[in-house]
Design a protein around this motif. Structure first.
Motif, short mmCIF file in Angstrom:
data_model
loop_
_atom_site.label_atom_id
_atom_site.label_comp_id
_atom_site.label_asym_id
_atom_site.label_seq_id
_atom_site.Cartn_x
_atom_site.Cartn_y
_atom_site.Cartn_z
N LEU D 333 0.81 -1.21 0.07
CA LEU D 333 -0.05 -0.09 0.11
C LEU D 333 1.01 1.31 -0.02
CD1 LEU D 333 -2.79 -1.24 2.53
CD2 LEU D 333 -3.27 -0.42 -0.02
N ALA D 334 1.88 1.18 0.88
CA ALA D 334 2.71 2.41 0.69
C ALA D 334 3.39 2.59 -0.81
CB ALA D 334 3.89 2.20 2.02
N TYR D 335 3.83 1.54 -0.96
CA TYR D 335 4.69 1.59 -2.45
C TYR D 335 3.69 1.89 -3.45
CZ TYR D 335 8.24 0.43 -5.95
OH TYR D 335 9.30 0.38 -6.87
N ALA D 336 2.41 1.54 -3.48
CA ALA D 336 1.30 1.98 -4.29
C ALA D 336 1.26 3.45 -4.03
CB ALA D 336 0.07 1.09 -4.21
N ALA D 337 1.08 4.05 -3.04
CA ALA D 337 0.74 5.47 -2.70
C ALA D 337 2.00 6.07 -3.49
CB ALA D 337 0.92 5.76 -1.26
N GLY D 338 3.09 5.53 -3.45
CA GLY D 338 4.32 6.20 -4.15
C GLY D 338 4.25 6.10 -5.61
N VAL D 339 3.63 4.97 -6.00
CA VAL D 339 3.16 4.92 -7.56
C VAL D 339 2.14 6.02 -8.05
CG1 VAL D 339 2.12 3.36 -9.34
CG2 VAL D 339 4.06 2.51 -7.67
N ALA D 340 1.28 5.87 -7.34
CA ALA D 340 -0.04 7.09 -7.63
C ALA D 340 0.64 8.14 -7.45
CB ALA D 340 -1.08 6.83 -6.68
N ALA D 341 1.41 8.61 -6.50
CA ALA D 341 1.91 9.91 -6.22
C ALA D 341 2.75 10.26 -7.53
CB ALA D 341 2.88 10.19 -5.19
N ALA D 342 3.61 9.38 -8.25
CA ALA D 342 4.26 9.59 -9.71
C ALA D 342 3.21 9.70 -10.69
CB ALA D 342 5.24 8.31 -9.69
N VAL D 343 2.24 8.80 -10.86
CA VAL D 343 1.53 9.09 -12.01
C VAL D 343 0.51 10.17 -12.01
CG1 VAL D 343 -0.73 7.85 -12.95
CG2 VAL D 343 1.37 6.29 -12.19
N TYR D 344 0.21 10.50 -10.61
CA TYR D 344 -0.70 11.89 -10.75
C TYR D 344 0.02 13.00 -10.08
CZ TYR D 344 -4.66 8.79 -11.96
OH TYR D 344 -5.61 8.23 -12.62
N GLY D 345 1.47 13.04 -10.30
CA GLY D 345 2.23 14.03 -10.07
C GLY D 345 2.22 15.15 -10.94
N LYS D 346 3.18 16.29 -10.81
CA LYS D 346 2.83 17.28 -11.82
C LYS D 346 4.20 17.65 -12.13
CE LYS D 346 1.94 20.74 -8.52
NZ LYS D 346 1.24 20.16 -7.35
N LYS D 347 4.43 18.47 -13.39
CA LYS D 347 5.56 19.04 -13.99
C LYS D 347 5.39 20.33 -13.17
CE LYS D 347 8.87 18.65 -17.34
NZ LYS D 347 9.52 17.43 -17.36
#
Lengths: 506, 506, 506, 506
Positions: D333-347
């Motif tokens: 779940l923590a790793y997934a949160a990191g993935v989602a943070a990447a996918v829905y991050g911003k430039k």
């Protein structure tokens, strides 16, 4: 006097019709109130039952006669243990809230507080209250406690409210009594109580003096409206309806519209400094009562979970057993907290023996923190069936009966009829309007966990722990641990005496 | 084709009357089914809305045409992200379960499994299924998935049951098709679905070969009885009923009484080795769907809690804010698990892009473990009022209206009408028959936490962790960490292409 | 006789050198054992202190003389309450485990079991044991209990082990005694106990008869090797070392290499049917002891957390107070469980009053489930400083002293010296070798939570709850609730008598 | 340039001796610092390893050259995913904290903030920083981030402190630079970093302008003292020491005693309005890093628990497997949160791609809330042996070797040597000084759970949920759900391009 339930009904049904349900004024014999009355009946039945003498009854400290346990002022730790046990007994029979502890906790709070205020202020409230209580015990009345006010804006004190009726208050003092108005809410049992004990809900300041008011009043007094929300299971009245379905509960908003209270039933009037004390006495006595009733609810949930597990043929599986043991933890830790509260309680100046607040609060808090989790366990073990099972009528209808009857059998030792009763019970316990009430009352009734946290934080001797730490840390050279010596159980000859009397009665 | 909801209704209401509710056979236009149909309507409305093209719709990999997102086979991670988002969008609108993911998850499981079995066994199920799916997409049908069997004795396998109909099975193979019988239970949406996708519920052994059966069938096929338990809010049909009260759900027991299925709709028949695979494909796809819908339910609970806090004028208090943030944790961790499942999913041989099982399962499990706690928070903040507030009629009745209207105002910025709507909503969300359904479905729908634990324990690479520990402990000289390299996100040119198309549609 | 600690030391240091620490054979005066001995000293000091007579001491039921409370066989509930209190008192002084309850719980288990076996089998173990105990009490000896065997392969019973010494067993029976061998492990206090009480660790079967052996033996008997792992705080011996740093603990592997035990100290020899009973008697008595000591550890953690909060100037913050109240919950619920275990305990045939098993187990389990969380709270409030603070020497070194001394002040009312002591204490309590020991012993000492769950599941009357549910569900017509009547507190005249004696001693 | 670890050491050991440990000034080659340096070595080794090119390395957006991943500014979501993976990879190898993310998160915060302030204020910090970063990347330096100030009285702002050095601040502005003084604390990695990035720790007000200071400085600059507390395992240097024992960590108090910083390394000086932004950028980037490293720690704990279970021969037991699956939940779940943070991050305007704050915070919070519980699981499964096992020397000593060697075997497939290594590892992981550090850093490193709650409560769109609830409750007629549309994953052609480059490098 120990009334029969029939005598209780007779008086009830002859009262003035001041109950409102769903937009209509109704009599106390309205069928929607009956499930709640059935609960109260159990408290009368138990007192009539010779097997439960000395438990469901007690020898009154006021009249010297045998009275209903719920109308008794506990005199020693044994009385408190008996109270816990009586509540657990009755609460099991009705599958939950016994409601009548409301009156018990109110008379105890009033007996203690009136003595204390008299001692400090030279008033004569105690004699007045005991005189009232004598009649209450002799007639074996059932009272409820009206504590929670409507409150209005929670950031403001009573006297600051835009709507002054947000809290019950005195509007006129007369020679022979006072006139009160205002609104109480979430009052359990009000629709079928003989009497209301009205007390403040919070600490007060000087400017709130009009809100420092406590009294007893018949439930159908002129000017009182009781707007009631009953909760019950809408099962058809089959010939053999399950006992669980015959019991219900109700809460009321109570409107006091300029109600006159004669002085002999007024127990506080303007003494704002005692608002907090009286409020807490009721709350703490009530939290001790919870240490008896909530274990009974856990007993019911434990039994329901076990039945569901059996119907699913998984009652021997280790992780099911592990889940069952969670009920034991909650039930018996809360019950133990009640026992410790009794054993380490104290005799008040009124003669009433009062439970230890720390233990009453840790016990009640545990149950409030655990209640959703306890229902979660039932759901985990029972599966989704309690919300997906076809309605009972489909099990009887010609086109679906046969298949559904075969379908419901999951354990070769449990036939269709029994299985249906089990699943209906699981639904009624875990997925019904009663469930919603028990979940929410389980959190908030008697004060939500955050209220117990506040009570603990104001009563617990944190300073002693800090001094201990300062000693162990080498900051202070000494640590005075003599306070521990003072923690002495209250067993005395009186107790033994009391037990002999009780046992003789058995 | 993108049907309107009216077209959906038209087809539905013309179906054979094989729905049973409360002992009676009823039409699909029975008012008790309407709240559930209202939910499905939203999935049709969204697809008609130009603002949501590319989200509520997709370009079919089968027909090349624009179809409803719920009838689509995801082709890449972006499709899975869009599915999550579409579900969260729709689930917010209806305040909970969107129901239509059932069909989505079924067609994906069937598309993948049929390809795999064909590759391994030389069968031609995949072409058969795709051919069926083509029509399903063209007609924009709504299907549900019938997976959970009645099961009977849970300690016995399908073929060992005393009642052979405890699991759906083949009773006769004919030249043009098969005859099936048995009972499925707890099937959401069945009463207003066009089509049923029937698949096995568990791993099978050779002796269970008759139970290895998968097919599609119209919901009103001869021999099918749908015994339905609808759940809805029994609020009066006021002129301005709250949207939340217009939505409901239903589950059904489905009786297959010698139903004939032509071969072109049979997708598994006797291949018991594939029972587990097909069952898991549906379950895991469905758990990924939960990573979209459960966050929406947390959104609703979060909003309801905030409204209650505001009505109580405590919405700025730190410990209330802290509690609100628990919803964020559950909602966004579960959503993130869905995102990671998409990003680290994989392309199956069928072309369908499938979510990563580990992430789908940790996400779904979290929601199942948290659901009771989430409702607990609402209760903690809202107080007991949702089970003690007088009935709505009392707020309108002449004798009680005035006092109750003043009584309900707790925050000077929220008037009585708004306050009543808030508390009614809090009750409907947290203390109603819908609550019971959401609590229990929240634990068990899509598989309860213990099922996800089992799935995780069978899929997770524990051995890699053990080897890591053996290396760090100095037992093994080396640790092969190359597996981590293979964890590559599936973004490719195809994805970018797809997004361009989707964006053009926007 | 009440020995002084000096007399205890004298005997100890004159024993045969059979202690092994870190690869060397050492005397019992080895400095690494001293912190543990300091703990035992407190139990001797308390008994010498007139303020604690009747609490730290008791009147022996065997000799009629005043003895150390830890060497006493409780005769009534008051004795059990006093035991709890004595343990909490002593455990606070040493900041944790008092160790000496091991012997207390062993003699109680042996006193009860020997009486029971004699009654059933006609043996004469009880007289033998009481005779031994008389001397033990007269000499005021300190014994520990050797229960946990090495166990070897946990899937095999004692007699199935490849290494027969995995469990202590009889290798030869002689005319005047038996020869035993085998290994016990994780035995607290062994390195500075006078005597070992050796008892079985589990239920046994007939083939394990050689493993059914219980006896008392001097700790330095020929053939015994005690391989000890002491745990203590390696702080420099400053002139004013913090009390917390002067206390420690130790556990030992004890090797019995053909040790001869004369019959007069053998209390079980071959009666495999009683293995489980004896094992459980010790475990349950020990779990009751935990209900006294673990609250003391919570007291220490509570105090440490409060000191840290004060040093950080956040001790008034609501969420810090809320966290502090968690310690109250754990400490007082566990303590209450011990109280209820006393009140609802029972008189055994030996005359020993034994705590109620249900309450002892729910209390102990709660502490085991909470321990990591309790340390978590300290860490949350204290911050990271306990693992990042420079070493004490840097606070004294010329080049860094001045800046560091100013740096450590965070609250104007706490100076640098005091702040340093606080943070050092927080580190010693929450981030030291003692922490690791307390965390792990907190889970496993006296049986881990899973052991209590198993005990509860075997003792709790689940069947009564099931029958209650069957009644409420309408399956059974009656529910027999008479069992509740039998739950009577054990207060009697004897108790009052006892208290009078005790009070006179005060 | 990609330095070898030898080159890293060479530079390190030639630095000025300004490290203080235990009261003495020492060189960076002090043996107590070595375990920490061994951790950093892994980050250099990985970058040298052709197998990990494109993961442990990246193509610099500044220089166009291949650089160490930890010195890179992420340009797209893939870069963030690679960062997560690189951290998990390295953290597994060292069994925990990789330390070097400190520098990574600092340069990202500085790159973003300097661009933003330049755009808003017309300053030229960004060019200055990028110019500095160019050299930093070319030389492959290792920097740490000095954020946490000593803070002093926590109820006061920096400018209100009695001791002005409680926060680092500017004492003099010169033509060519500034002079700073003050104290930072709890700075991981400082003792073996080449460079310090110093940034503010909190939001600032105008009167705190002197405290608005950010800069880079060599770790051995004149005026800097680094008072270090290393943590490591004090195992003897055996020929084959377990890898886990070779790694350690350290934190430092850093005293800035009038240190001169030339303007070219000053990145904030007086712009107090940006203090909060810069502080949060570092914190949120660091929380995203935790989503990579904490799963690795769970991997280690999971492996250790599995080894212990195996040694105890209980690794197949269901409730052990269930406990193991808890690690999967937290880790993934923590790793997934990191993935989602990447996918829905911003430039960001700087070109740096920044993780989504909501996901980074829910991920980090989960780990902080779970850490004590994760260690609890290890303890539950392993038993008490990790604090009661005799010291290693006893297993080798002639008098005890034989018995202890036999004693330690519990599983016939695991011999004594392996069993000893396992239990030693379990002790080192779960009951050692490293344990204390990991528990406490697990709560507080990167911000404790309460900090993430505060961050979530300030960033999360609660208002949207309230509006949703108002719509569903029938208060508002509409609900604008268009915000959900804007939640678009950031995959673009650039990403695909980047991946091609990265893949080519592989």
């Amino acid at each position: 006097m120990l009334r029969t339930k029939e005598e209780y009904h007779e008086r009830l049904f002859s009262m003035r019709n001041n109950i409102y349900v769903g937009g209509q004024r109704v009599g106390r014999d309205d069928s929607r109130l009956r499930p709640g009355i059935n609960v109260l009946d159990v408290t009368f039945d138990l007192a009539q039952d010779p097997r439960w003498k000395g438990l469901a009854t007690a020898i009154s400290s006021v009249t010297g006669e045998e009275i209903n346990r719920w109308n008794h002022l506990p005199q020693n730790p044994y009385d408190l243990l008996q109270k816990q046990k009586a509540i657990r007994l009755a609460a099991r029979r009705v599958g939950g809230c016994i409601q009548r502890c409301m009156g018990h906790d109110a008379i105890n709070a009033l007996a203690i507080y009136t003595k204390e205020i008299d001692e400090a202020e030279g008033t004569d409230y105690h004699a007045r209250f005991i005189s009232y209580l004598r009649g209450y015990q002799l007639e074996d009345l059932d009272g409820t406690c009206c504590q929670t006010d409507a409150k209005g804006d929670r950031l403001k004190r009573p006297s600051q409210q835009e709507n002054p009726d947000s809290y019950v208050h005195v509007v006129e003092k007369k020679k022979d009594g006072v006139v009160v108005r205002g609104i109480k809410m979430s009052i359990t049992q009000a629709a079928y109580a003989d009497v209301f004990f009205v007390i403040p809900t919070r600490a007060l300041k000087e400017e709130d003096a009009d809100y420092a008011i406590a009294f007893a009043v018949p439930a159908d007094e002129d000017g009182i409206k009781v707007v009631t929300r009953p909760v019950w299971l809408r099962d058809k009245d089959e010939p053999h309806v399950a006992p669980f379905c015959t019991y219900g509960v109700s809460d009321s908003v109570i409107i006091f519209d300029d109600v006159f209270i004669p002085w002999e039933r007024v127990f506080m009037c303007g003494e704002w400094q005692y608002g907090r004390r009286l409020a807490l006495l009721f709350a703490n006595s009530h939290r001790h009562s919870y240490c008896g009733c909530k274990p009974a609810l856990s007993d019911v949930l434990c039994g329901a979970t076990l039945l569901a597990a059996e119907a699913n043929n998984v009652d021997k599986v280790f992780h099911v057993r592990e889940k069952l043991s969670k009920y034991v933890g909650t039930a018996e830790l809360a019950y133990a907290a009640g026992v410790a509260a009794a054993v380490y309680g104290k005799k008040t100046s009124s003669g009433v023996f009062f439970p230890n607040e720390i233990y009453a609060n840790v016990g009640r808090r545990l149950t409030g923190e655990s209640i959703y989790h306890e229902y979660n366990i039932l759901t985990e073990v029972a599966g989704g069936i309690s919300v997906t099972l076809p309605f009972a009528e489909d099990f009887g209808a010609p086109e679906t009966r046969e298949e559904l009857t075969r379908f419901i059998v999951r354990n070769p030792y449990i036939n269709a009829e029994e299985a249906l009763k089990i699943w209906k019970f699981v639904e009624n316990v875990g997925a019904s309007p009663m469930t919603a009430w028990y979940l929410i009352a389980g959190v908030h009734g008697g004060g939500s966990p955050v209220m117990e946290t506040i009570a603990l934080n104001s009563e617990y001797d944190y300073d002693e722990r800090k001094r201990l730490a300062r000693y162990l840390a080498g900051i202070d050279a000494e640590f005075d641990d003599s306070k521990l010596r003072t923690l002495e159980p209250s067993f005395g000859d009186g107790l033994v005496e009391e037990r002999k009397i009780n046992n003789k009665n058995n």
